[in-house]
Design an enzyme around this catalytic site. Structure first.
Site, PDB file in Angstrom:
ATOM      1  N   ASP A 414    -108.436  23.159 -49.657  1.00 12.11           N
ATOM      2  CA  ASP A 414    -109.675  23.815 -50.057  1.00 12.11           C
ATOM      3  C   ASP A 414    -110.838  22.842 -49.907  1.00 12.11           C
ATOM      4  OD1 ASP A 414    -108.319  26.079 -50.725  1.00 12.11           O
ATOM      5  OD2 ASP A 414    -108.349  25.719 -52.888  1.00 12.11           O
ATOM      6  N   MET A 415    -112.015  23.390 -49.660  1.00 12.47           N
ATOM      7  CA  MET A 415    -113.209  22.559 -49.498  1.00 12.47           C
ATOM      8  C   MET A 415    -113.382  21.602 -50.675  1.00 12.47           C
ATOM      9  SD  MET A 415    -117.116  23.875 -49.024  1.00 12.47           S
ATOM     10  CE  MET A 415    -118.467  22.759 -48.669  1.00 12.47           C
TER      11      MET A 415
END
Length: 566
Positions: A414-415
């Site tokens: 995930d970012m």
């Protein structure tokens, strides 16, 4: 009090020392303004003390949640900080959907369109549809329909059984005649052989006629049984088609009644608002959320919108993660198109999701050879280019390794998550590493810090997940359609308010670790800094700390570990 002031609430403490925001809230990613927090707290106190209506939020008298109360359900509320024409600051309140089976409650703004009003076309047309539903229920539950269906199925079964038996009898007869002819040709001659052949032909014709007669007989029986069943079932099908047509027409008519006003004074109904969207059709419940209600009322009655916040009150739904008292962004599928129209004419905060937080961050290469890399991705950097932000691990490494023949990205983080990622520089390496992920032979360990103290020291979580298609990228726990997701966890250390732990995912579903921590059937405590499922902080306290795999060319076991910065 003027009629337009009925829903306006004054602050019960002085607010002259608060600075007003320069722009209106960007509703899909925000920190609540201090005055919105004050308004929300005042509204929450009202929810605790009011006696005008009753609703089971799943909250005890002392404010504790009651997770075992199956009749309870929470609700999303919104507060809109507004300024009257005389300059007085206050706020408007709204709830999403209905509350206590009502659209109108004291203190709250009304719906944009009240489908439950006594003179509403909705109730009359819904009554007609409900009448069809009652007819359908009566016909469906009538034992006669089931009896006719069973009779038809039994006739079909008997026909197939008897016809199959006749066909088998004919096959045996054909084989017998073939053997008889062969034997006769060696033993008989002249007239005797001729008569035998005639007899064999007669038997063949007779059996074919018997099969044809049997088919005709069963066809008549099937026709009678089918007509009896369809006489009742066709009425059922007709009513279903009628209900579908009426429901679609009523839905379309409803959409046209929801006319939303914006800051420019322009009205637009749901049909026009959702026409440019991919599905073109408004989702169920569009226009009933708190945010559109608040803004519409403000524009209609001359209040100046200043800032807005929405919060969840009560127990969470079984599938979603909603923390009691937490603030949440407006939903994507229902509210984004509507608010896109309604905010025209307002100076709105810049969308922070368009700002690249990884501009000054660097990718650390932990290991490199001709086949692959092991990197340490910083928090707040995309793994692959996004819709609005193109800067990512992929784009950076593409520039660093222009001759790489592999697709580079083997798996993603995930970012907001930092930590170890495997990068393939060749197609062969990519294929072999991906196969290890598919076979689940790659072992990963994450470190996380959650916003609460756990009593247990270790455990296992199995909660199936799927996307929340009404509010992506959020995920849902779904036992019917979700994909299996399994996580083992172990406590590392505790403070007075938080717990640091190891997370070992067996599967790799989107937001799996964040969901398994935050959901009330998991650890019931969100990871610190999780803006989707918990509260914002300096960063998401989730880090891919360790990864163990086999080298894609040498097949040597590889183990890498890198500490987190929290």
């Amino acid at each position: 009090m003027p009629a337009t002031d009925i829903c306006f609430t004054s602050f019960d403490v002085p607010v002259c020392d608060y600075a007003l925001p320069a722009n209106f809230t960007f509703p899909f990613y925000y920190e609540p303004h201090p005055l919105c927090v004050l308004a929300a707290e005042q509204l929450q106190q009202h929810l605790k003390s009011q006696t005008d209506w009753q609703y089971n939020f799943g909250i005890s008298a002392n404010g504790d949640l009651l997770p075992d109360d199956t009749n309870a359900s929470g609700k999303m509320f919104g507060v809109l900080l507004v300024q009257k024409q005389d300059g007085e600051l206050g706020y408007l309140s709204a709830f999403s959907g209905k509350l206590a089976d009502k659209n109108h409650l004291p203190k709250f703004v009304p719906p944009v369109f009240d489908m439950l009003a006594k003179d509403s076309f909705f109730l009359a047309e819904q009554k007609h549809i409900n009448g069809i539903n009652a007819q359908l229920k009566n016909i469906s539950s009538d034992p006669k329909l089931n009896e006719l269906k069973l009779t038809l199925e039994q006739v079909q079964l008997n026909a197939e059984t008897e016809l199959d038996a006749q066909r088998e009898f004919m096959v045996i007869g054909r084989q017998h005649r073939k053997l008889t002819r062969a034997k006769a040709e060696t033993e008989l001659v002249g007239e005797a052989l001729k008569q035998l052949q005639i007899e064999m032909s007669r038997q063949s014709v007779t059996q074919k006629k018997q099969l044809a007669a049997l088919k005709d007989s069963w066809q008549q029986k099937l026709s009678i049984a089918k007509q009896a069943f369809e006489l009742v079932n066709n009425e059922l099908l007709y009513l279903k088609r009628q209900r579908k047509t009426l429901s679609a027409a009523l839905q379309q008519k409803l959409f046209q009644q929801y006319n939303f006003l914006n800051a420019l004074g322009d009205y637009k109904d749901l049909v026009d608002i959702f026409k440019p969207t991919p599905n073109h059709i408004p989702p169920a419940g569009a226009g009933e959320c708190a945010a559109p209600k608040l803004l519409h009322y403000a524009f209609k009655h001359g209040f100046k919108p200043i800032a807005m916040s929405e919060f969840w009150w009560g127990i969470a739904p079984i599938s979603e993660i909603r923390q009691h008292g937490n603030y949440y962004a407006s939903c994507q599928s229902k509210c984004e198109p509507i608010l896109g129209h309604m905010l025209l004419g307002l100076d709105v905060d810049e969308n922070p999701l368009l700002i690249n937080p990884a501009v000054n961050k660097e990718i650390e290469i932990i290991f490199q050879d001709d086949d692959m890399l092991v990197i340490n991705k910083p928090a707040d950097m995309l793994s692959v280019p996004g819709k609005n932000i193109k800067d990512s691990v992929f784009t950076r490494l593409k520039l660093m390794f222009p001759d790489a023949t592999g697709p580079l990205i083997v798996h993603r983080l995930d970012m907001a998550t930092s930590g170890l990622m495997l990068i393939a520089l060749t197609h062969k390496a990519n294929k072999r590493l991906q196969q290890q992920f598919i076979n689940r032979s790659i072992k990963k360990c994450y470190i996380a810090e959650i916003d609460g103290v756990l009593e247990q020291t270790e455990g296992f979580i199995s909660l199936p997940l799927r996307g929340d298609y009404d509010d992506l990228p959020r995920q849902l726990v779904c036992f019917e359609h979700g994909k299996p997701a399994e996580t083992t966890w172990q406590v590392i250390s505790k403070t007075a308010s938080s717990t640091k732990l190891y997370l070992y995912p067996k599967t790799g579903r989107t937001h799996q670790l964040r969901m398994h921590c935050a959901h009330h059937l998991g650890l019931n405590t969100a990871i610190i800094g999780d803006s989707l499922y918990g509260k914002k902080a300096d960063r998401l306290h989730l880090h891919a700390q360790q990864i163990e795999f086999f080298h894609p060319t040498t097949w040597q076991p590889m183990l890498f570990s890198v500490d987190s910065d929290f």
